[in-house]
Design a protein around this motif. Structure first.
Motif, PDB file in Angstrom:
ATOM      1  N   VAL A  83      59.995  52.674  50.180  1.00  0.00           N
ATOM      2  CA  VAL A  83      60.633  53.576  49.223  1.00  0.00           C
ATOM      3  C   VAL A  83      59.577  54.171  48.299  1.00  0.00           C
ATOM      4  O   VAL A  83      59.495  55.390  48.133  1.00  0.00           O
ATOM      5  CB  VAL A  83      61.723  52.843  48.399  1.00  0.00           C
ATOM      6  N   PHE A  84      58.755  53.306  47.704  1.00  0.00           N
ATOM      7  CA  PHE A  84      57.766  53.798  46.750  1.00  0.00           C
ATOM      8  C   PHE A  84      56.670  54.626  47.429  1.00  0.00           C
ATOM      9  O   PHE A  84      56.175  55.586  46.850  1.00  0.00           O
ATOM     10  CB  PHE A  84      57.181  52.647  45.933  1.00  0.00           C
ATOM     11  N   LYS A  85      56.327  54.272  48.640  1.00  0.00           N
ATOM     12  CA  LYS A  85      55.312  55.025  49.376  1.00  0.00           C
ATOM     13  C   LYS A  85      55.809  56.431  49.711  1.00  0.00           C
ATOM     14  O   LYS A  85      55.041  57.392  49.709  1.00  0.00           O
ATOM     15  CB  LYS A  85      54.950  54.276  50.667  1.00  0.00           C
ATOM     16  N   ASN A  86      57.107  56.547  49.996  1.00  0.00           N
ATOM     17  CA  ASN A  86      57.680  57.825  50.432  1.00  0.00           C
ATOM     18  C   ASN A  86      58.521  58.506  49.359  1.00  0.00           C
ATOM     19  O   ASN A  86      59.270  59.435  49.659  1.00  0.00           O
ATOM     20  CB  ASN A  86      58.524  57.607  51.690  1.00  0.00           C
ATOM     21  N   LEU A  87      58.431  58.043  48.149  1.00  0.00           N
ATOM     22  CA  LEU A  87      59.257  58.575  47.061  1.00  0.00           C
ATOM     23  C   LEU A  87      59.066  60.081  46.877  1.00  0.00           C
ATOM     24  O   LEU A  87      60.009  60.787  46.548  1.00  0.00           O
ATOM     25  CB  LEU A  87      58.928  57.833  45.764  1.00  0.00           C
ATOM     26  N   GLY A  88      57.876  60.554  47.113  1.00  0.00           N
ATOM     27  CA  GLY A  88      57.611  61.985  46.988  1.00  0.00           C
ATOM     28  C   GLY A  88      58.377  62.832  47.982  1.00  0.00           C
ATOM     29  O   GLY A  88      58.601  64.026  47.761  1.00  0.00           O
ATOM     30  N   SER A  89      58.816  62.231  49.084  1.00  0.00           N
ATOM     31  CA  SER A  89      59.561  62.986  50.099  1.00  0.00           C
ATOM     32  C   SER A  89      61.056  63.048  49.807  1.00  0.00           C
ATOM     33  O   SER A  89      61.780  63.758  50.498  1.00  0.00           O
ATOM     34  CB  SER A  89      59.328  62.385  51.486  1.00  0.00           C
ATOM     35  N   PHE A  90      61.509  62.317  48.788  1.00  0.00           N
ATOM     36  CA  PHE A  90      62.927  62.400  48.422  1.00  0.00           C
ATOM     37  C   PHE A  90      63.155  63.750  47.762  1.00  0.00           C
ATOM     38  O   PHE A  90      62.570  64.066  46.740  1.00  0.00           O
ATOM     39  CB  PHE A  90      63.330  61.265  47.477  1.00  0.00           C
ATOM     40  N   GLY A  91      63.989  64.565  48.363  1.00  0.00           N
ATOM     41  CA  GLY A  91      64.179  65.937  47.906  1.00  0.00           C
ATOM     42  C   GLY A  91      65.333  66.140  46.946  1.00  0.00           C
ATOM     43  O   GLY A  91      65.745  67.269  46.719  1.00  0.00           O
ATOM     44  N   PHE A  92      65.877  65.078  46.395  1.00  0.00           N
ATOM     45  CA  PHE A  92      67.005  65.159  45.459  1.00  0.00           C
ATOM     46  C   PHE A  92      68.206  65.859  46.085  1.00  0.00           C
ATOM     47  O   PHE A  92      68.995  66.496  45.400  1.00  0.00           O
ATOM     48  CB  PHE A  92      66.593  65.839  44.143  1.00  0.00           C
ATOM     49  N   LYS A  93      68.314  65.747  47.404  1.00  0.00           N
ATOM     50  CA  LYS A  93      69.488  66.252  48.112  1.00  0.00           C
ATOM     51  C   LYS A  93      70.295  65.028  48.521  1.00  0.00           C
ATOM     52  O   LYS A  93      69.859  64.231  49.329  1.00  0.00           O
ATOM     53  CB  LYS A  93      69.079  67.050  49.347  1.00  0.00           C
ATOM     54  N   GLY A  94      71.435  64.883  47.955  1.00  0.00           N
ATOM     55  CA  GLY A  94      72.242  63.707  48.227  1.00  0.00           C
ATOM     56  C   GLY A  94      71.896  62.581  47.270  1.00  0.00           C
ATOM     57  O   GLY A  94      71.099  62.721  46.343  1.00  0.00           O
ATOM     58  N   GLN A 103      64.457  61.900  36.315  1.00  0.00           N
ATOM     59  CA  GLN A 103      63.181  61.728  35.611  1.00  0.00           C
ATOM     60  C   GLN A 103      62.515  60.416  36.021  1.00  0.00           C
ATOM     61  O   GLN A 103      61.305  60.359  36.209  1.00  0.00           O
ATOM     62  CB  GLN A 103      63.398  61.712  34.096  1.00  0.00           C
ATOM     63  N   LEU A 104      63.328  59.385  36.143  1.00  0.00           N
ATOM     64  CA  LEU A 104      62.817  58.073  36.532  1.00  0.00           C
ATOM     65  C   LEU A 104      62.183  58.138  37.921  1.00  0.00           C
ATOM     66  O   LEU A 104      61.086  57.610  38.138  1.00  0.00           O
ATOM     67  CB  LEU A 104      63.957  57.051  36.500  1.00  0.00           C
ATOM     68  N   ILE A 105      62.837  58.812  38.840  1.00  0.00           N
ATOM     69  CA  ILE A 105      62.320  58.953  40.205  1.00  0.00           C
ATOM     70  C   ILE A 105      61.005  59.741  40.208  1.00  0.00           C
ATOM     71  O   ILE A 105      60.046  59.357  40.881  1.00  0.00           O
ATOM     72  CB  ILE A 105      63.372  59.626  41.123  1.00  0.00           C
ATOM     73  N   LYS A 106      60.962  60.816  39.448  1.00  0.00           N
ATOM     74  CA  LYS A 106      59.735  61.626  39.381  1.00  0.00           C
ATOM     75  C   LYS A 106      58.570  60.818  38.809  1.00  0.00           C
ATOM     76  O   LYS A 106      57.447  60.898  39.313  1.00  0.00           O
ATOM     77  CB  LYS A 106      59.977  62.887  38.554  1.00  0.00           C
ATOM     78  N   LYS A 107      58.836  60.040  37.780  1.00  0.00           N
ATOM     79  CA  LYS A 107      57.781  59.211  37.184  1.00  0.00           C
ATOM     80  C   LYS A 107      57.311  58.148  38.186  1.00  0.00           C
ATOM     81  O   LYS A 107      56.120  57.903  38.327  1.00  0.00           O
ATOM     82  CB  LYS A 107      58.274  58.530  35.904  1.00  0.00           C
ATOM     83  N   ALA A 108      58.274  57.539  38.875  1.00  0.00           N
ATOM     84  CA  ALA A 108      57.925  56.514  39.856  1.00  0.00           C
ATOM     85  C   ALA A 108      57.118  57.121  40.998  1.00  0.00           C
ATOM     86  O   ALA A 108      56.153  56.519  41.479  1.00  0.00           O
ATOM     87  CB  ALA A 108      59.187  55.845  40.391  1.00  0.00           C
ATOM     88  N   ALA A 109      57.490  58.319  41.428  1.00  0.00           N
ATOM     89  CA  ALA A 109      56.760  59.001  42.502  1.00  0.00           C
ATOM     90  C   ALA A 109      55.329  59.321  42.076  1.00  0.00           C
ATOM     91  O   ALA A 109      54.417  59.350  42.906  1.00  0.00           O
ATOM     92  CB  ALA A 109      57.486  60.281  42.911  1.00  0.00           C
TER      93      ALA A 109
END
Length: 187
Positions: free
Chosen positions: A61-72, A12-18
């Motif tokens: 990290v913050f610029k590309n946070l949307g590309s983190f696919g929650f894999k790994g 949830q934290l990652i999604k909000k930050a993205a």
């Protein structure tokens, strides 16, 4: 006063930050910055420059946070960005040489310290390695990369990666022997 958790879990934290929520970004930064500074410090000798590299890494990290696919692992994803930022910084600052003759030209200094192997001492010995040796050593030993991955990341051959690791280990072992920290014939 009752404290309410704003975000129940890391996802949830990652999604909000993205989505651009600054509080979520701040919490991610505060959670991972100490570890990531350690990662950057493995490559960049000066703490202040390592901090600069880390901050630049977090911008990516913050610029590309949307590309983190929650894999790994999210931490592993950030770590890879920090490693690439550190290597990029080193490349911009100086020409990194992967040279067989460098070993003879670039001996480690005589540093007098106690026989207690603390983290600062180990870091000092690693910092004293020639940059090419140091990067391969840290990527292989500390980060757990394979020689093929190191070769691709540093744009060198696999055999050069293996050679640099061998020479880095040899230099470290010789320095430790010179300082009477490990006995002769130790591995």
């Amino acid at each position: 006063m009752k404290i309410i958790t704003i975000y129940n879990n890391e996802k949830q934290l990652i999604k909000k930050a993205a989505a651009g929520h600054q509080e979520a970004q701040k919490r991610l930064y505060e959670k991972f910055a100490p570890k990531m500074l350690g990662v950057c410090r493995q490559y960049v000798k000066d703490l202040h420059f390592a901090e600069d590299v880390m901050i630049g890494g977090f911008l990516k990290v913050f610029k590309n946070l949307g590309s983190f696919g929650f894999k790994g692992s999210f931490e592993g994803w950030i770590r890879k960005i920090m490693i690439r930022e550190s290597i990029s910084y080193i490349r911009k600052q100086q020409f990194v040489v992967y040279d067989d003759e460098l070993y003879e030209r670039n001996e480690l200094g005589n540093n007098t310290i106690s026989t207690d192997m603390d983290v600062e001492h180990i870091q000092m010995l690693i910092d004293a390695l020639p940059e090419g040796y140091k990067m391969v050593f840290v990527l292989y030993v500390v980060e757990g990369y394979k020689h093929q991955e190191i070769a691709e990341l540093l744009q060198i051959t696999e055999s050069t990666s293996k050679s640099q690791l061998f020479k880095a280990r040899k230099m470290l072992q010789e320095q430790l022997q010179h300082q009477n920290i490990i006995g002769y014939g130790s591995r």
